[in-house]
Design an enzyme around this catalytic site. Structure first.
Site, PDB file in Angstrom:
ATOM      1  CE  LYS A  60      73.952  34.839  -7.714  1.00  0.00           C
ATOM      2  NZ  LYS A  60      74.400  34.459  -6.377  1.00  0.00           N
ATOM      3  CE1 TYR A 278      81.319  29.519  -5.388  1.00  0.00           C
ATOM      4  CE2 TYR A 278      81.314  27.225  -6.071  1.00  0.00           C
ATOM      5  CZ  TYR A 278      80.632  28.395  -5.811  1.00  0.00           C
ATOM      6  OH  TYR A 278      79.276  28.437  -5.961  1.00  0.00           O
ATOM      7  CE1 TYR A 304      78.867  32.691  -3.969  1.00  0.00           C
ATOM      8  CE2 TYR A 304      77.223  31.099  -3.306  1.00  0.00           C
ATOM      9  CZ  TYR A 304      78.086  31.598  -4.252  1.00  0.00           C
ATOM     10  OH  TYR A 304      78.164  31.006  -5.481  1.00  0.00           O
TER      11      TYR A 304
HETATM   12  C1  PLP Z   1      75.728  34.126  -5.939  1.00  0.00           C
HETATM   13  C2  PLP Z   1      75.815  34.518  -4.532  1.00  0.00           C
HETATM   14  C3  PLP Z   1      76.710  35.529  -4.119  1.00  0.00           C
HETATM   15  C4  PLP Z   1      77.650  36.203  -5.058  1.00  0.00           C
HETATM   16  O1  PLP Z   1      76.985  37.089  -5.926  1.00  0.00           O
HETATM   17  P1  PLP Z   1      77.622  37.466  -7.311  1.00  0.00           P
HETATM   18  O2  PLP Z   1      76.667  38.430  -7.888  1.00  0.00           O
HETATM   19  O3  PLP Z   1      77.750  36.201  -8.111  1.00  0.00           O
HETATM   20  O4  PLP Z   1      78.971  38.032  -7.055  1.00  0.00           O
HETATM   21  C5  PLP Z   1      76.711  35.886  -2.794  1.00  0.00           C
HETATM   22  N1  PLP Z   1      75.898  35.296  -1.899  1.00  0.00           N
HETATM   23  C6  PLP Z   1      75.047  34.334  -2.254  1.00  0.00           C
HETATM   24  C7  PLP Z   1      74.222  33.705  -1.190  1.00  0.00           C
HETATM   25  C8  PLP Z   1      74.968  33.903  -3.577  1.00  0.00           C
HETATM   26  O5  PLP Z   1      74.113  32.937  -3.904  1.00  0.00           O
END
Ligand code: PLP
Length: 355
Positions: A60, A278, A304
């Site tokens: 992010k 999720y 993630y």
């Molecule tokens: C938000 C996030 C993702 C996913 O990214 P998107 O752009 O929302 O698809 C992957 N890994 C981490 C650690 C995240 O915080």
């Protein structure tokens, strides 16, 4: 093996047309995983976007450079964002706000059915508090439109108090500005690979909101880099995620303005390791997290990056990534969430064994 067109300085000058704030400097490392790769029968690289230099890092940060670039151009003095209780995006938006001297305001949604005290108080949530973030609660989970509407109401209140919030929404009716950060990441990665003379056969990347996945795909294709980009579903199933990523990729290509077209078959998503949903850990993810830690001291999170590695392991097991392949894993961060999932990750035997 066929060599790529010589492009020593893979770059997309079109990116410079978009306002950006700088939240970190340099390139994130591209590392070869010399223990885990051979263990899987592949050559494995990790793009370490968990290592960019803002408040424990993660994907992010790159997205926020473009979102807040736009905010800065509009004269914002506040960031307002919505996310799950353990959102990395929320933590990093708050951190970016502090770096820029703005105020962080966040809406936290009850998206994950977890009453665990670590989940509710540690990890990203603890960091949000250290950053002095003002927290607004939103009791609903999987309702993007309602979360965005409530966010707009908070924004209206802030404006009536004389603040100038830049709002980061969830929904598809808002432009995918942050995806430009992953267009840029694809350029950076391509340059690093070219310097080492490497040409991976697959890229594996998590696919949540889809901006990371779509942005990387658009960046690669805009450079003429044809590598398959395999998106591992972390939030929605493949039937929902495919049209979402395709739409976002086409919008990002539109923002970039090179006339690039993204074909439907260029978007690859897989939800084999998504169950039960999720933010809820499963056995494949637990195995992937342990394996990466024990072979490489590579720390992955349950939501993630661990799930993305589980997807990679699944592809190798199924032969969809054949033995001998050269694979690039994009580590998107999520490190603080490890502590929020302590109850799922720490073997409970430690206490009794010590006694
Ligand atoms: C938000 C996030 C993702 C996913 O990214 P998107 O752009 O929302 O698809 C992957 N890994 C981490 C650690 C995240 O915080």
């Amino acid at each position: 093996m066929s060599q790529p067109e010589p492009q020593p300085d893979a770059a997309l000058p079109e990116l410079a047309a978009h306002p950006k704030v700088e939240l970190w400097q340099g390139d994130t490392p591209l590392e070869q995983l010399n223990n885990l790769g051979p263990c899987l029968g592949i050559t494995l690289w990790a793009k370490r976007d968990d290592c960019n230099g803002l408040a424990m890092g993660g994907n992010k940060v790159r997205q926020l450079e473009y979102y807040l670039g736009r905010g800065a151009a509009e004269g914002a003095d506040t960031v307002l964002i919505t996310g799950a209780v353990q959102s990395n995006f929320v933590r990093l938006a708050a951190a970016a706000a502090r770096r820029l001297g703005w105020q962080p305001e966040v809406q936290l949604e009850d998206r994950v059915p977890k009453d665990d005290p670590f989940y509710r108080a540690s990890g990203n949530f603890l960091l949000d508090q250290l950053l002095g973030t003002r927290i607004h609660r939103f009791p609903q989970g999987e309702n993007e439109a309602a979360a965005d509407r409530n966010l707009d109401e908070i924004a209206a209140r802030l404006r009536s108090e004389g603040r100038r919030p830049y709002v980061i929404h969830l929904g598809l009716d808002h432009p995918p500005t942050g995806g430009l950060g992953y267009v840029e990441a694809a350029c950076e990665t391509r340059r690093q690979l070219q310097r080492m003379g490497r040409e991976p056969s697959h890229v594996v990347i998590p696919s949540g909101s889809g901006l990371t996945h779509a942005g990387f795909l658009v960046g690669a294709r805009a450079l003429g880099w044809r590598v398959p980009v395999l998106g591992i579903c972390v939030r929605r199933d493949a039937a929902q995620q495919h049209p979402r990523v395709l739409r976002r990729a086409r919008e990002i290509a539109g923002l970039l303005g090179t006339g690039l077209e993204i074909a439907e078959q260029d978007v690859i998503v897989d939800d084999s390791v998504l169950a039960p949903g999720y933010g809820q850990i499963n056995e494949q993810t637990r195995t992937a997290i342990r394996l990466a830690a024990e072979t490489e001291a590579l720390l992955l999170d349950p939501v993630y990056s661990g799930r993305c590695m589980a997807g990679l392991l699944h592809f190798v097991e199924q032969g969809r990534i054949p033995k001998g392949s050269e694979v690039l894993f994009v580590h998107t961060g999520g490190t603080p969430a490890i502590f929020a999932y302590q109850s799922d990750l720490a073997p409970p035997a430690i206490d009794s064994a010590a006694g």
